[in-house]
Enzyme design. Structure first.
Site, mmCIF file in Angstrom:
data_model
loop_
_atom_site.group_PDB
_atom_site.id
_atom_site.type_symbol
_atom_site.label_atom_id
_atom_site.label_comp_id
_atom_site.label_asym_id
_atom_site.label_seq_id
_atom_site.Cartn_x
_atom_site.Cartn_y
_atom_site.Cartn_z
ATOM 1 N N TYR A 56 0.825 -1.221 0.000
ATOM 2 C CA TYR A 56 0.000 0.000 0.000
ATOM 3 C C TYR A 56 0.855 1.265 0.000
ATOM 4 C CZ TYR A 56 -4.072 -2.913 0.220
ATOM 5 O OH TYR A 56 -5.037 -3.834 -0.127
ATOM 6 N N ARG A 59 1.437 1.958 -3.601
ATOM 7 C CA ARG A 59 0.214 2.497 -4.232
ATOM 8 C C ARG A 59 0.047 3.977 -3.851
ATOM 9 N NH1 ARG A 59 0.826 -1.932 -5.243
ATOM 10 N NH2 ARG A 59 1.514 -0.918 -7.116
ATOM 11 N N ASN A 90 -12.782 2.832 -5.832
ATOM 12 C CA ASN A 90 -11.354 3.181 -5.865
ATOM 13 C C ASN A 90 -10.882 3.745 -4.540
ATOM 14 O OD1 ASN A 90 -11.582 2.404 -8.471
ATOM 15 N ND2 ASN A 90 -11.573 4.474 -9.331
ATOM 16 N N VAL A 91 -9.625 3.457 -4.241
ATOM 17 C CA VAL A 91 -9.047 3.976 -2.999
ATOM 18 C C VAL A 91 -8.202 5.211 -3.274
ATOM 19 C CG1 VAL A 91 -9.172 1.756 -1.804
ATOM 20 C CG2 VAL A 91 -7.121 2.293 -3.134
ATOM 21 N N ASP A 92 -8.126 5.616 -4.540
ATOM 22 C CA ASP A 92 -7.423 6.865 -4.854
ATOM 23 C C ASP A 92 -8.339 8.049 -4.561
ATOM 24 O OD1 ASP A 92 -8.977 7.728 -7.222
ATOM 25 O OD2 ASP A 92 -8.069 6.019 -8.252
ATOM 26 N N HIS A 107 -14.389 1.027 -0.645
ATOM 27 C CA HIS A 107 -13.295 0.129 -0.273
ATOM 28 C C HIS A 107 -12.171 0.828 0.476
ATOM 29 C CE1 HIS A 107 -14.672 -2.791 -3.689
ATOM 30 N NE2 HIS A 107 -15.419 -2.879 -2.610
ATOM 31 N N THR A 174 -15.581 -0.657 -14.292
ATOM 32 C CA THR A 174 -15.494 -1.729 -13.292
ATOM 33 C C THR A 174 -15.888 -3.042 -13.938
ATOM 34 O OG1 THR A 174 -16.408 -2.636 -11.236
ATOM 35 C CG2 THR A 174 -17.772 -1.016 -12.387
ATOM 36 N N SER A 175 -15.159 -4.096 -13.592
ATOM 37 C CA SER A 175 -15.448 -5.412 -14.167
ATOM 38 C C SER A 175 -16.684 -6.030 -13.508
ATOM 39 C CB SER A 175 -14.248 -6.335 -13.981
ATOM 40 O OG SER A 175 -13.984 -6.508 -12.599
HETATM 41 P P1 OAD Z 1 -11.097 -4.379 -12.252
HETATM 42 O O1 OAD Z 1 -9.630 -4.374 -12.500
HETATM 43 O O2 OAD Z 1 -11.734 -5.641 -11.852
HETATM 44 O O3 OAD Z 1 -11.856 -3.884 -13.563
HETATM 45 C C1 OAD Z 1 -11.409 -2.741 -14.247
HETATM 46 C C2 OAD Z 1 -12.368 -2.429 -15.354
HETATM 47 O O4 OAD Z 1 -11.919 -1.222 -15.967
HETATM 48 C C3 OAD Z 1 -12.440 -3.491 -16.464
HETATM 49 O O5 OAD Z 1 -13.799 -3.789 -16.757
HETATM 50 C C4 OAD Z 1 -11.747 -2.808 -17.653
HETATM 51 O O6 OAD Z 1 -12.317 -3.203 -18.891
HETATM 52 C C5 OAD Z 1 -12.037 -1.357 -17.366
HETATM 53 N N1 OAD Z 1 -11.097 -0.407 -17.973
HETATM 54 C C6 OAD Z 1 -9.789 -0.553 -18.285
HETATM 55 N N2 OAD Z 1 -9.296 0.576 -18.812
HETATM 56 C C7 OAD Z 1 -10.321 1.462 -18.849
HETATM 57 C C8 OAD Z 1 -10.454 2.815 -19.288
HETATM 58 N N3 OAD Z 1 -9.433 3.486 -19.788
HETATM 59 N N4 OAD Z 1 -11.663 3.397 -19.154
HETATM 60 C C9 OAD Z 1 -12.724 2.725 -18.623
HETATM 61 N N5 OAD Z 1 -12.653 1.460 -18.211
HETATM 62 C C10 OAD Z 1 -11.472 0.843 -18.313
HETATM 63 O O7 OAD Z 1 -11.380 -3.207 -11.198
HETATM 64 P P2 OAD Z 1 -12.660 -2.961 -10.285
HETATM 65 O O8 OAD Z 1 -13.881 -3.476 -10.940
HETATM 66 O O9 OAD Z 1 -12.627 -1.548 -9.857
HETATM 67 O O10 OAD Z 1 -10.897 -3.910 -4.223
HETATM 68 O O11 OAD Z 1 -12.312 -3.878 -9.051
HETATM 69 C C11 OAD Z 1 -13.149 -3.906 -7.951
HETATM 70 C C12 OAD Z 1 -12.347 -4.126 -6.695
HETATM 71 O O12 OAD Z 1 -11.520 -5.263 -6.851
HETATM 72 C C13 OAD Z 1 -11.389 -3.006 -6.367
HETATM 73 O O13 OAD Z 1 -12.004 -1.949 -5.678
HETATM 74 C C14 OAD Z 1 -10.359 -3.685 -5.531
HETATM 75 C C15 OAD Z 1 -10.195 -4.940 -6.338
HETATM 76 O O14 OAD Z 1 -9.697 -6.028 -5.698
HETATM 77 C C16 OAD Z 1 -10.102 -3.910 -3.163
HETATM 78 O O15 OAD Z 1 -8.894 -3.808 -3.232
HETATM 79 C C17 OAD Z 1 -10.822 -4.072 -1.878
#
Ligand code: OAD
Length: 230
Positions: A56, A59, A90-92, A107, A174-175
């Site tokens: 962290y 990060r 996001n944590v940013d 988160h 977000t995925s």
């Molecule tokens: P992921 O890494 O799972 O998903 C990121 C998403 O962003 C994917 O669907 C990509 O297609 C998309 N992406 C990539 N580049 C992009 C761009 N330029 N513009 C728009 N979208 C783009 O991240 P999260 O879904 O945020 O938790 O993950 C959820 C949680 O899992 C996070 O908060 C974190 C992680 O583990 C903790 O750490 C507690």
């Protein structure tokens, strides 16, 4: 101008990708380089505090080197016209630095740390480095203010309530892999328009009323904001 209309925005790592912060699950993402179980769980913290702190710290250090991008700024523009409420995974702090006012962090927050003995003792860290021996006022080691895997997500009831109050719901970058955050869309009232901005082909067939915008956050958010303002 329709400040009465509420737009709830759920963001994930993708909105910060163009600022230079790696996402988690894309190719080259953080969870390809690090083992979640080694750095992002309470068990990891008990096993190896130094490793978790270092993860962290890196990060947090990076956060001081990056800037918000057009995706973050487009949401600030949206606030001039609507009641905008952001729920971020996001944590940013890029939403806040761009100028968004209502930001709920599901988160946790990288720039904050908390007591490992009392979760209510939360502090803003001075600088990027949390060290062994940095203690809360009760004498316990400080830990990152992050919701780790296996821990409850305290903000979920408030986020669910907010989601159910949306007139328009927007999901960006977000995925939708991580619950309970990914389930927030189920609280959106039937008939509410939902937009999803993400360049990937996500399996979102189950979400009713969804308009998919397959673009990066910077361009996709700007276009959607222009459309909503009109
Ligand atoms: P992921 O890494 O799972 O998903 C990121 C998403 O962003 C994917 O669907 C990509 O297609 C998309 N992406 C990539 N580049 C992009 C761009 N330029 N513009 C728009 N979208 C783009 O991240 P999260 O879904 O945020 O938790 O993950 C959820 C949680 O899992 C996070 O908060 C974190 C992680 O583990 C903790 O750490 C507690």
């Amino acid at each position: 101008m329709n400040k009465q209309k509420r737009i709830v925005v759920l963001t994930g790592a993708g909105i910060s990708a163009e600022s230079g912060i790696s996402t988690f699950r894309d190719s080259g993402g953080l969870w390809e380089k690090y083992d979640i179980m080694e750095v992002a769980t309470p068990e990891a913290w008990h096993r190896n505090q130094a490793l978790v702190m270092e993860f962290y710290n890196q990060r947090r250090k990076q956060l001081y080197e990056v800037q918000p991008n057009d995706g973050h700024y487009a949401l600030v523009e949206l606030e001039k016209h609507f009641d905008v409420q952001i729920i971020t995974q996001n944590v940013d702090d890029l939403h806040e630095r761009a100028g968004s006012t209502n930001v709920m962090h599901l988160h946790g927050e990288l720039k904050k740390v908390r007591s490992s003995a009392d979760e209510d003792l939360v502090y803003t860290l001075d600088g990027w480095e949390l060290k062994a021996g940095d203690l809360c006022e009760k004498g316990s080691q400080l830990r990152p203010h992050i919701v780790w895997f296996g821990e409850p997500v305290p903000m979920i009831p408030a986020a669910a309530e907010l989601s159910s109050s949306a007139d328009i719901y927007v999901i960006i970058g977000t995925s939708l892999n991580v619950y309970p955050a990914a389930g927030l869309v189920d609280y959106v009232r039937p008939g509410t328009p939902i937009y999803l901005i993400d360049p990937s082909d996500l399996s979102v067939g189950h979400i009713r009323g969804l308009t998919m915008i397959r673009e990066k956050a910077s361009t996709g958010t700007k276009k959607l904001v222009q459309q909503l303002i009109k």
